[in-house]
Design a protein around this motif. Structure first.
Motif, PDB file in Angstrom:
ATOM      1  N   PRO A 137      53.788  52.895 -18.978  1.00 27.70           N
ATOM      2  CA  PRO A 137      54.727  51.888 -18.468  1.00 27.70           C
ATOM      3  C   PRO A 137      54.557  50.516 -19.101  1.00 27.70           C
ATOM      4  CG  PRO A 137      52.965  52.279 -16.892  1.00 27.70           C
ATOM      5  CD  PRO A 137      52.800  53.308 -17.967  1.00 27.70           C
ATOM      6  N   PRO A 187      65.721  47.122  -8.042  1.00 26.61           N
ATOM      7  CA  PRO A 187      65.426  48.393  -7.376  1.00 26.61           C
ATOM      8  C   PRO A 187      65.839  48.444  -5.913  1.00 26.61           C
ATOM      9  CG  PRO A 187      63.589  47.767  -8.790  1.00 26.61           C
ATOM     10  CD  PRO A 187      64.530  46.593  -8.766  1.00 26.61           C
ATOM     11  N   THR A 239      63.747  45.007 -14.591  1.00 30.50           N
ATOM     12  CA  THR A 239      63.100  46.243 -15.009  1.00 30.50           C
ATOM     13  C   THR A 239      62.912  47.195 -13.826  1.00 30.50           C
ATOM     14  OG1 THR A 239      60.935  45.176 -14.761  1.00 30.50           O
ATOM     15  CG2 THR A 239      61.919  45.196 -16.968  1.00 30.50           C
ATOM     16  N   ASP A 276      60.448  48.630 -12.529  1.00 24.68           N
ATOM     17  CA  ASP A 276      59.381  48.326 -11.570  1.00 24.68           C
ATOM     18  C   ASP A 276      59.619  47.019 -10.830  1.00 24.68           C
ATOM     19  OD1 ASP A 276      58.845  46.402 -13.482  1.00 24.68           O
ATOM     20  OD2 ASP A 276      56.898  47.211 -14.059  1.00 24.68           O
ATOM     21  N   ARG A 336      59.378  44.002 -11.829  1.00 24.52           N
ATOM     22  CA  ARG A 336      58.431  42.924 -12.105  1.00 24.52           C
ATOM     23  C   ARG A 336      58.903  41.946 -13.178  1.00 24.52           C
ATOM     24  NH1 ARG A 336      52.948  45.901 -13.277  1.00 24.52           N
ATOM     25  NH2 ARG A 336      52.228  43.736 -13.533  1.00 24.52           N
ATOM     26  N   ARG A 360      57.196  41.517  -7.551  1.00 22.43           N
ATOM     27  CA  ARG A 360      58.566  41.844  -7.910  1.00 22.43           C
ATOM     28  C   ARG A 360      59.460  40.608  -7.937  1.00 22.43           C
ATOM     29  NH1 ARG A 360      60.122  46.090  -3.533  1.00 22.43           N
ATOM     30  NH2 ARG A 360      58.946  44.545  -2.332  1.00 22.43           N
TER      31      ARG A 360
END
Length: 708
Positions: free
Chosen positions: A173, A605, A655, A657, A659, A705
């Motif tokens: 990742p 997300p 992204t 994730d 972040r 995040r």
């Protein structure tokens, strides 16, 4: 000129000039002065609303006020200093200045400003990930703006950066491939002593051609942070330019409309230009859309009331009609003519009359194979493509959502014939890469459900601008559904086909994407100042404002991406929240940030909507915004960052994730009178402005995040 090192200490730069909406320079480079010419769409498609006799008066643009700061020589260098300076500069949206929690979006909004830097909230930082001229391919020379060449630029990161996406390395990742579109070039900021395209050297023109297209760049995470940087390795890196060999696929490949003297079979186009937004497919390829390709071609001129306009009289009537519908061709010697024909004959329409048909496509590129041939997907139709976002239908087919970025144009959907194969593997990937070569193409019609729109600024009686819509067929099961047009004519002359089936003319359809959390589709309509003016279509419920300076966002609800009917409602009517014409999904407008001209969009997300703006008509810099789309804070829009003077905020990307936020800072310093010797912006390193992709990450303790 000495280049400042990439990791040099960042600093706030003095304010050089306020940026208010699009300059004439922007209009010239972006879309060949489309707003100063006749609207290409002259169809008589029906509209719900009556023509509004006159636009309501609106509040004056936001005053820069204290935002127009000139910082002293002791400018802050820390992230907190940058953010604090910007927040202190804001004189608008006082309610949005508080750190309110909005659906998990806890950052304090940045204020409107005209600072020549990137401004992020307290608790965040940013760095340049890659900038124009940075080495990409092996053998790329160090960037020297005074010694540019086509050969060097073809290996270096290209100019204006728009759509970005990231492909993570399997099992790692912290490594990824970054894809970036390079939309167009600002030669007045690229070349010393630039006096216009008419006097440009062939070397300069070819350098500009090499600065178009796109880049694949390997990147890596910095430690355990959300920051990314360019990796040392270049195995995967690639530049695609206006000179890269490509292939046509799909039903129109080989059509007589696509044949030229150098490609008599109509199968092998060369290069892509003016690539704006795009998409990331489930099989890990890029979809990149060619947008304002029309101004790159030379055509004879006709003097009309003292203005030189394209003269199509020497072409066959069917060709001339298609040219006019797409606004193709710039008379040589006019200020918006790029004069590429002086370096490459295919851009001279008198020599290659079909060459304009070979641009305006969605292009599929495999970032994992630097030797692969990019594919222009004719099944998706030809227009000024703004994005191509995919979704899997319940029965496994692939839907692609697309906008055509010009005033009074349309939104489209493609649904593949074949079905997506999950699970990976080379055979499955080959199958999936061919899914967009065959399928059905539709255009949208939006019907309102309110009998009376009322006065501008007043919601309809039911409290919403909303209604039903349907996807009207253009090509289905390999057959044209447009009377009098063959399949290849529908796909090459898609605008004309959409005219004939009565699609709804929209206010510049830009990005169009499906929210992976709630399944709804969001469409950004950037603006349309000709809506409701003399001789132009008036408001309808899907485009309810006359002289729409600030744009809006529509939310579409489908039971499935394969469905042909939908419900829609307006989520956002952009502008100053104090303006009664604005609407923020029903949210309390004292809590929201001002926004103007929404362009690209994405989702984090959690499903929050993120918007980037282009052409802020409120007298402030463009930026990135976020808003929840559900819950008690639905529509509470907050500004996350602002970009430098003259720049457009592109991308954006959060992204997987959560972040990192990626922002493409396009054309910093663009504006009337801005030159290489005296630019309006010196971002990001001081001196010559350089379009760049920036990574933004959270530095505050706690949840890493973005927005959390």
């Amino acid at each position: 000129m000495t280049e400042t090192p990439e990791r040099a200490t960042r600093r706030l730069l003095p304010l050089l000039q306020a940026h208010s909406g699009r300059s004439r320079t922007t209009c010239r480079y972006r879309c060949a002065d489309a707003c100063f010419h006749a609207v290409p769409n002259t169809s008589g498609n029906p509209y719900f609303g009556d023509l509004v006799a006159e636009a309501v008066s609106r509040r004056g643009v936001l005053k820069a006020g204290a935002a127009a700061l000139v910082l002293g020589t002791g400018a802050a260098t820390a992230a907190g200093g940058r953010a604090a300076a910007a927040e202190g500069a804001s004189g608008a949206a006082e309610g949005a200045a508080a750190a309110t929690r909005a659906g998990g979006l806890t950052f304090s909004p940045v204020g409107v400003n005209t600072l020549d830097t990137l401004v992020v909230p307290n608790g965040y930082d940013w760095s340049v990930l890659v900038a124009w001229g940075d080495p990409v391919e092996e053998g790329a020379p160090h960037f020297d703006p005074e010694r540019q060449s086509p050969q060097a630029q073809a290996k270096q990161f290209g100019y204006n950066c728009d759509y970005v996406t990231v492909f993570a390395f399997p099992g790692d990742p912290d490594r990824a491939l970054l894809w970036v579109n390079h939309e167009y070039t600002n030669e007045e900021l690229m070349f010393p002593g630039w006096e216009g395209a008419a006097s440009a050297t062939v070397r300069q023109i070819r350098t500009s051609m090499a600065a178009h297209g796109g880049s694949v760049v390997e990147i890596e995470r910095v430690g355990r942070t959300g920051e990314w940087r360019r990796a040392k390795g270049r195995r995967w890196n690639r530049r695609i330019t206006a000179m890269t060999p490509m292939a046509f696929t799909g039903p129109a490949a080989g059509s007589p409309l696509l044949r030229t003297s150098e490609d008599r079979r109509g199968l092998h186009p060369v290069g892509m230009i003016n690539n704006c937004a795009g998409g990331h497919t489930p099989w890990e390829t890029v979809l990149t859309g060619e947008e304002n390709f029309n101004g790159y071609f030379t055509v004879p001129g006709l003097d009309q009331d003292g203005e030189l306009v394209p003269d199509y009289s020497s072409f066959p009537p069917d060709l001339a009609e298609g040219y006019a519908r797409y606004g193709v061709g710039a008379p040589t010697g006019t200020e918006f003519a790029r004069e590429w024909a002086r370096a490459d004959r295919r851009f001279d329409m008198t020599q290659e009359p079909n060459e304009p048909h070979r641009f305006g496509w969605v292009v599929q590129i495999d970032p994992w194979d630097p030797t692969s041939t990019p594919r222009k997907l004719t099944a998706l139709g030809r227009c000024k493509h703004e994005g191509a976002t995919t979704a899997i239908t319940r029965d496994g087919r692939v839907a692609v959502y697309m906008g055509d970025d010009e005033r009074f144009e349309y939104t489209y959907k493609f649904i593949s014939k074949g079905r997506f194969r999950a699970g990976g593997g080379a055979a499955a990937r080959r199958h999936n890469m061919a899914l967009l070569d065959e399928g059905d193409l539709y255009v949208a019609r939006y019907d309102g459900d309110s009998p009376d729109l009322g006065d501008a600024g007043d919601l309809p009686e039911d409290g919403l601008y909303d209604g039903r819509g349907r996807w009207v067929p253009l090509v289905v099961d390999g057959e044209s559904r447009v009377p009098g047009m063959s399949v290849d004519e529908v796909l090459v002359l898609t605008r004309t086909a959409a005219d004939r089936v009565g699609a709804t003319r929209m206010d510049r359809p830009e990005d169009m994407e499906r929210n992976p959390v709630n399944g709804k589709v969001y469409v950004n309509l950037t603006n349309n100042t000709q809506r409701g003016t003399e001789g132009r279509p008036g408001p309808d419920e899907a485009n309810p404002r006359p002289v729409n300076r600030h744009g809006h966002t529509i939310e579409i609800t489908e039971r499935d991406p394969g469905a042909l009917g939908f419900r829609w409602q307006i989520f956002l009517l952009a502008g100053d929240p104090a303006d009664p014409q604005t609407y923020f999904a029903g949210a309390d407008k004292s809590r929201v940030s001002p926004i103007s001209c929404p362009d690209n969009l994405t989702f984090d997300p959690a499903g929050n909507l993120w918007l980037a703006t282009d052409g802020n008509a409120l007298g402030a810099n463009d930026g990135m915004f976020a808003a929840p789309v559900s819950g008690p804070d639905r529509g509470v829009l907050k500004q996350f960052l602002t970009v430098p003077v003259g720049a457009e905020c592109c991308g954006p990307l959060i992204t997987a994730d959560g972040r990192t936020a990626l922002c493409a800072v396009q054309h910093p310093g663009e504006g009337d009178g801005s030159t290489y010797a005296s630019p309006m912006s010196t971002w990001p390193y001081g001196g010559l402005p350089r379009p760049s992709v920036v990574s933004v990450w959270r530095t505050a303790p706690g949840d890493p995040r973005i927005g959390a």
